[in-house]
Design a protein around this motif. Structure first.
Motif, PDB file in Angstrom:
ATOM      1  N   GLU A 185     -14.115 -59.408 -15.512  1.00 21.71           N
ATOM      2  CA  GLU A 185     -14.508 -59.568 -13.757  1.00 21.71           C
ATOM      3  C   GLU A 185     -14.308 -58.077 -12.993  1.00 21.71           C
ATOM      4  OE1 GLU A 185     -11.721 -61.541 -10.027  1.00 21.71           O
ATOM      5  OE2 GLU A 185     -11.188 -61.808 -12.270  1.00 21.71           O
ATOM      6  N   GLU A 186     -15.389 -58.411 -12.375  1.00 16.79           N
ATOM      7  CA  GLU A 186     -15.607 -57.488 -11.484  1.00 16.79           C
ATOM      8  C   GLU A 186     -16.129 -57.966  -9.696  1.00 16.79           C
ATOM      9  OE1 GLU A 186     -16.312 -54.299  -9.336  1.00 16.79           O
ATOM     10  OE2 GLU A 186     -16.136 -53.787 -10.953  1.00 16.79           O
ATOM     11  N   GLU A 187     -15.890 -57.694  -8.860  1.00 17.04           N
ATOM     12  CA  GLU A 187     -15.426 -58.080  -7.486  1.00 17.04           C
ATOM     13  C   GLU A 187     -17.139 -57.457  -6.664  1.00 17.04           C
ATOM     14  OE1 GLU A 187     -13.021 -57.173  -3.322  1.00 17.04           O
ATOM     15  OE2 GLU A 187     -11.809 -58.890  -5.081  1.00 17.04           O
ATOM     16  N   SER A 188     -17.555 -56.704  -6.640  1.00 13.58           N
ATOM     17  CA  SER A 188     -17.832 -55.859  -6.190  1.00 13.58           C
ATOM     18  C   SER A 188     -19.781 -56.157  -6.737  1.00 13.58           C
ATOM     19  CB  SER A 188     -18.284 -54.803  -5.123  1.00 13.58           C
ATOM     20  OG  SER A 188     -18.438 -53.416  -6.583  1.00 13.58           O
ATOM     21  N   TYR A 189     -20.819 -56.504  -5.901  1.00 14.96           N
ATOM     22  CA  TYR A 189     -21.925 -56.288  -6.872  1.00 14.96           C
ATOM     23  C   TYR A 189     -22.205 -54.342  -7.094  1.00 14.96           C
ATOM     24  CZ  TYR A 189     -23.434 -61.046  -5.529  1.00 14.96           C
ATOM     25  OH  TYR A 189     -23.479 -62.031  -5.470  1.00 14.96           O
ATOM     26  N   SER A 190     -21.820 -53.767  -6.941  1.00 16.53           N
ATOM     27  CA  SER A 190     -22.153 -52.252  -7.083  1.00 16.53           C
ATOM     28  C   SER A 190     -21.267 -51.919  -8.657  1.00 16.53           C
ATOM     29  CB  SER A 190     -21.790 -51.562  -5.651  1.00 16.53           C
ATOM     30  OG  SER A 190     -20.216 -51.506  -4.932  1.00 16.53           O
ATOM     31  N   GLY A 191     -19.975 -52.005  -8.434  1.00 21.14           N
ATOM     32  CA  GLY A 191     -19.219 -51.975  -9.212  1.00 21.14           C
ATOM     33  C   GLY A 191     -19.580 -52.683 -10.160  1.00 21.14           C
ATOM     34  N   GLU A 248     -13.666 -57.173  12.147  1.00 24.94           N
ATOM     35  CA  GLU A 248     -13.179 -55.758  11.207  1.00 24.94           C
ATOM     36  C   GLU A 248     -13.503 -55.380  10.333  1.00 24.94           C
ATOM     37  OE1 GLU A 248     -10.069 -58.774  10.569  1.00 24.94           O
ATOM     38  OE2 GLU A 248      -8.571 -57.462  11.243  1.00 24.94           O
ATOM     39  N   ALA A 249     -14.860 -55.666   9.835  1.00 27.80           N
ATOM     40  CA  ALA A 249     -15.859 -55.105   8.628  1.00 27.80           C
ATOM     41  C   ALA A 249     -16.923 -54.692   9.479  1.00 27.80           C
ATOM     42  CB  ALA A 249     -16.297 -56.877   8.044  1.00 27.80           C
ATOM     43  N   SER A 250     -17.133 -53.127   8.304  1.00 24.78           N
ATOM     44  CA  SER A 250     -17.680 -52.524   8.720  1.00 24.78           C
ATOM     45  C   SER A 250     -19.334 -53.253   9.138  1.00 24.78           C
ATOM     46  CB  SER A 250     -17.797 -51.552   7.059  1.00 24.78           C
ATOM     47  OG  SER A 250     -16.765 -50.912   7.846  1.00 24.78           O
ATOM     48  N   PHE A 251     -19.959 -52.213   9.727  1.00 22.84           N
ATOM     49  CA  PHE A 251     -21.290 -52.825  10.699  1.00 22.84           C
ATOM     50  C   PHE A 251     -22.372 -52.675   9.506  1.00 22.84           C
ATOM     51  CE2 PHE A 251     -23.222 -55.185  12.831  1.00 22.84           C
ATOM     52  CZ  PHE A 251     -25.098 -55.221  14.053  1.00 22.84           C
ATOM     53  N   GLU A 252     -23.488 -53.404   9.161  1.00 26.54           N
ATOM     54  CA  GLU A 252     -24.392 -52.982   8.099  1.00 26.54           C
ATOM     55  C   GLU A 252     -24.307 -52.226   7.314  1.00 26.54           C
ATOM     56  OE1 GLU A 252     -28.473 -52.011   9.522  1.00 26.54           O
ATOM     57  OE2 GLU A 252     -27.443 -51.957  11.720  1.00 26.54           O
ATOM     58  N   GLY A 253     -22.902 -53.237   6.316  1.00 19.59           N
ATOM     59  CA  GLY A 253     -23.396 -52.881   4.771  1.00 19.59           C
ATOM     60  C   GLY A 253     -22.165 -51.991   4.091  1.00 19.59           C
ATOM     61  N   SER A 254     -21.031 -51.347   5.026  1.00 17.77           N
ATOM     62  CA  SER A 254     -20.214 -50.830   4.376  1.00 17.77           C
ATOM     63  C   SER A 254     -18.896 -51.116   3.373  1.00 17.77           C
ATOM     64  CB  SER A 254     -19.324 -49.656   5.249  1.00 17.77           C
ATOM     65  OG  SER A 254     -18.644 -50.601   5.707  1.00 17.77           O
ATOM     66  N   GLU A 255     -18.166 -51.100   2.485  1.00 13.91           N
ATOM     67  CA  GLU A 255     -17.766 -51.672   1.370  1.00 13.91           C
ATOM     68  C   GLU A 255     -16.388 -50.905   1.740  1.00 13.91           C
ATOM     69  OE1 GLU A 255     -19.194 -52.598  -2.539  1.00 13.91           O
ATOM     70  OE2 GLU A 255     -21.077 -51.439  -2.194  1.00 13.91           O
ATOM     71  N   GLU A 256     -15.621 -52.797   1.408  1.00 15.07           N
ATOM     72  CA  GLU A 256     -14.184 -51.832   1.141  1.00 15.07           C
ATOM     73  C   GLU A 256     -13.738 -50.983  -0.354  1.00 15.07           C
ATOM     74  OE1 GLU A 256     -11.990 -52.607   3.526  1.00 15.07           O
ATOM     75  OE2 GLU A 256     -13.605 -53.261   3.999  1.00 15.07           O
ATOM     76  N   GLN A 257     -12.566 -50.821  -0.794  1.00 16.03           N
ATOM     77  CA  GLN A 257     -11.891 -50.288  -2.324  1.00 16.03           C
ATOM     78  C   GLN A 257     -12.221 -51.413  -2.387  1.00 16.03           C
ATOM     79  OE1 GLN A 257     -11.875 -46.844  -2.879  1.00 16.03           O
ATOM     80  NE2 GLN A 257     -11.484 -47.312  -5.083  1.00 16.03           N
ATOM     81  N   GLU A 258     -12.742 -51.096  -4.213  1.00 15.25           N
ATOM     82  CA  GLU A 258     -12.704 -52.484  -5.194  1.00 15.25           C
ATOM     83  C   GLU A 258     -11.473 -52.552  -5.542  1.00 15.25           C
ATOM     84  OE1 GLU A 258     -14.711 -54.823  -4.609  1.00 15.25           O
ATOM     85  OE2 GLU A 258     -16.166 -53.519  -2.922  1.00 15.25           O
ATOM     86  N   THR A 259     -11.232 -53.659  -6.630  1.00 19.57           N
ATOM     87  CA  THR A 259     -10.245 -53.177  -7.631  1.00 19.57           C
ATOM     88  C   THR A 259     -10.588 -54.886  -8.623  1.00 19.57           C
ATOM     89  OG1 THR A 259      -8.733 -55.221  -6.534  1.00 19.57           O
ATOM     90  CG2 THR A 259      -8.359 -52.714  -5.903  1.00 19.57           C
ATOM     91  N   THR A 260     -10.466 -53.736  -9.737  1.00 21.73           N
ATOM     92  CA  THR A 260     -11.117 -55.259 -11.258  1.00 21.73           C
ATOM     93  C   THR A 260      -9.892 -55.428 -12.039  1.00 21.73           C
ATOM     94  OG1 THR A 260     -10.975 -53.155 -12.167  1.00 21.73           O
ATOM     95  CG2 THR A 260     -12.776 -53.905 -10.765  1.00 21.73           C
ATOM     96  N   SER A 261     -10.238 -56.706 -12.500  1.00 22.87           N
ATOM     97  CA  SER A 261      -9.330 -57.053 -14.137  1.00 22.87           C
ATOM     98  C   SER A 261      -9.816 -57.066 -14.947  1.00 22.87           C
ATOM     99  CB  SER A 261      -8.079 -58.266 -13.080  1.00 22.87           C
ATOM    100  OG  SER A 261      -8.925 -58.888 -12.598  1.00 22.87           O
ATOM    101  N   THR A 262      -9.708 -57.764 -15.835  1.00 24.59           N
ATOM    102  CA  THR A 262      -9.912 -58.118 -17.324  1.00 24.59           C
ATOM    103  C   THR A 262      -9.432 -59.371 -17.817  1.00 24.59           C
ATOM    104  OG1 THR A 262     -10.814 -55.926 -17.670  1.00 24.59           O
ATOM    105  CG2 THR A 262     -11.340 -57.446 -19.171  1.00 24.59           C
ATOM    106  N   LEU A 263     -10.419 -60.176 -18.016  1.00 27.38           N
ATOM    107  CA  LEU A 263      -9.400 -61.836 -18.192  1.00 27.38           C
ATOM    108  C   LEU A 263      -9.609 -61.325 -20.317  1.00 27.38           C
ATOM    109  CD1 LEU A 263     -11.558 -64.668 -16.538  1.00 27.38           C
ATOM    110  CD2 LEU A 263      -8.784 -63.419 -16.335  1.00 27.38           C
TER     111      LEU A 263
END
Length: 492
Positions: free
Chosen positions: A86-92, A477-492
């Motif tokens: 599992e990967e939450e973000s598209y960049s990830g 509260e979100a950044s304007f035009e595309g900044s990202e939060e720090q991502e966390t990942t997990s594996t099923l």
């Protein structure tokens, strides 16, 4: 030959044999296994995906979802187990493709020129449109200019964000927010509740959840043409697994597997009118909880999906235990007197008895369906028989076969059931005239309700599992035009 020379000759022969015999092993040892060979040796295929309604999720019967079903079929064709990272973000997702985290990504990814610079895509397996959503009751936008100075939200690094960037070149006043920790269903809910003005999501995601969030409606498509979806592989010289994937997708197109998967996951969802959908969404919260435990118990007793029983009971009575039709059927499952007596129901208005009786009767019909009919089709046939009677269903199957179609496939039989209302057809059948269009609509409605109930349960579970730290960030509260939060990942 002297003994010493004979011994020397034998020794040399032995050495030569050892060298020649070991040469294939040396050559084999020097061969670098391909990606396909590696996964075959491991016995496991690992894909990278996002958890969500159009990709994969934990369903009532285990993992489900279009991407899961397609990837599972590919893994099965290779004789491999399927593992999902599992990967939450598209960049990830794009960063992980081809790494130790997975051989490729199967996450409903649109093919874009920008993405094709860093990864390569298989042949597409589906096309979607990028839909702009607005809230009913507000002014419906008809063009990009209507979006100026409005609150638009999309998922970070998504194809929708890329499309907005392209549109911004011609419309400098166009602005939007990007957020990484959202799924498209979240965007629909935010439009539905009025938290944001607009969102952009894929048409397949809209199809799945439009009855759950009926106030979120399509305004127009921002994509110039349908966007192809495909699996994403790394840009490297090893084509072994990539070629196998393309071969699998081409074959799935030819043999109808893609069409069947699309029908299974999206074909059941037909839009209700806004009023009906709003009423259904409200009753999911107000009425269903009253009967859910009874439905679960009946499902366990008769080995049936309780959510299917819930969909059936909504179709029958709208979860009204006092429901009564002009023909005299009554209760949550709208049982006739004859059926109630056969199933041991003494009071049709008793919700527990009604649910148990309906489940028992459906199980009886389900078991009667020919064994050659399996999978979802078996359920659709049983539902049709529950509605119109087993005899009429068999008549429709006979007609279907006479007309050169498959009597074991619901998609074929459903086209011929309405013929039971036409004299030139029903006069040749064993059980005569029937309102054959009704079971077709009945099955479609229940598939529709079932899908919405299932996703409502998924949303409820997500809310229960969430913490204060997981609260959705609002666009302000979100950044304007595309900044990202720090991502966390997990594996099923």
């Amino acid at each position: 030959m002297p003994h010493s020379k004979l011994s020397l000759y034998c020794l040399r022969s032995l050495v030569a044999m050892i060298i020649l015999g070991g040469l294939p092993l040396m050559l084999t040892a020097s061969h670098t296994p391909t990606v396909l060979e590696q996964v075959q040796q491991q016995g496991e295929l690992t894909i990278i995906s996002r958890n969500g309604p159009t990709t994969y999720y934990e369903g009532n019967q285990g993992l489900d979802g279009y991407e899961y079903s397609l990837a599972k079929a590919f893994a099965d064709s290779l004789g491999l187990k399927l593992k999902i990272t599992e990967e939450e973000s598209y960049s990830g997702i794009f960063d992980s493709v081809g790494s130790h985290r997975g051989q490729f990504a199967a996450a409903g990814l649109s093919i874009t020129d920008e993405r094709s610079n860093t990864i390569r895509f298989t042949e597409p397996y589906m096309e979607v449109n990028q839909e702009l959503l607005y809230r009913t009751g507000s002014k419906r936008p008809t063009n990009i200019e209507d979006l100026y100075n409005k609150s638009i939200l999309v998922i970070s690094n998504s194809a929708q964000a890329a499309r907005l960037r392209k549109l911004q070149q011609k419309h400098p006043q166009l602005r939007w927010h990007e957020q990484s920790d959202l799924e498209m269903i979240d965007l629909m809910e935010m439009v539905h509740t009025g938290t944001i003005d607009f969102a952009v999501i894929d048409s397949n995601a809209f199809a799945l959840s439009r009855n759950l969030y009926p106030r979120a409606q399509r305004a127009f498509s921002i994509s110039e043409q349908p966007m192809p979806l495909a699996w994403a592989f790394p840009l490297d010289s090893d084509n072994s697994l990539f070629d196998k994937a393309n071969e699998f997708i081409r074959q799935a197109k030819r043999n109808g597997k893609l069409a069947k998967l699309e029908n299974t996951h999206y074909g059941q969802v037909v839009a209700m009118d806004t009023g009906s959908a709003t009423t259904f969404a409200r009753r999911l919260d107000t009425r269903l909880p009253r009967w859910q435990e009874n439905l679960i118990v009946a499902g366990e007793e008769f080995d049936l999906d309780w959510q299917l029983l819930a969909a059936m009971s909504y179709q029958e009575s709208h979860w009204d235990e006092h429901a009564r039709s002009h023909t005299g059927v009554r209760g949550l499952m709208m049982l006739t007197k004859t059926t109630a007596k056969e199933m041991g129901v003494t009071n049709r208005l008793d919700p527990e008895q009604s649910i148990k009786g309906g489940a028992k009767y459906f199980r009886k019909i389900f078991d009667r369906i020919p064994q050659d009919i399996q999978g979802p089709d078996r359920t659709w046939f049983a539902l049709a028989a529950y509605n119109i009677g087993y005899g009429h269903l068999e008549d429709a199957r006979v007609l279907t076969e006479k007309m050169g179609r498959d009597p074991d496939k619901w998609i074929d039989v459903s086209e011929h059931l309405p013929l039971l209302a036409k004299r030139k057809h029903y006069r040749t059948t064993k059980h005569g005239y029937a309102r054959g269009w009704e079971p077709v609509a009945y099955v479609q409605n229940i598939r529709n309700f079932y899908s919405t109930i299932a996703w409502h349960q998924q949303v409820q579970q997500r809310r229960l599992a969430s913490t204060k730290n997981d609260a959705v960030i609002t666009p302000t509260e979100a950044s304007f035009e595309g900044s990202e939060e720090q991502e966390t990942t997990s594996t099923l």
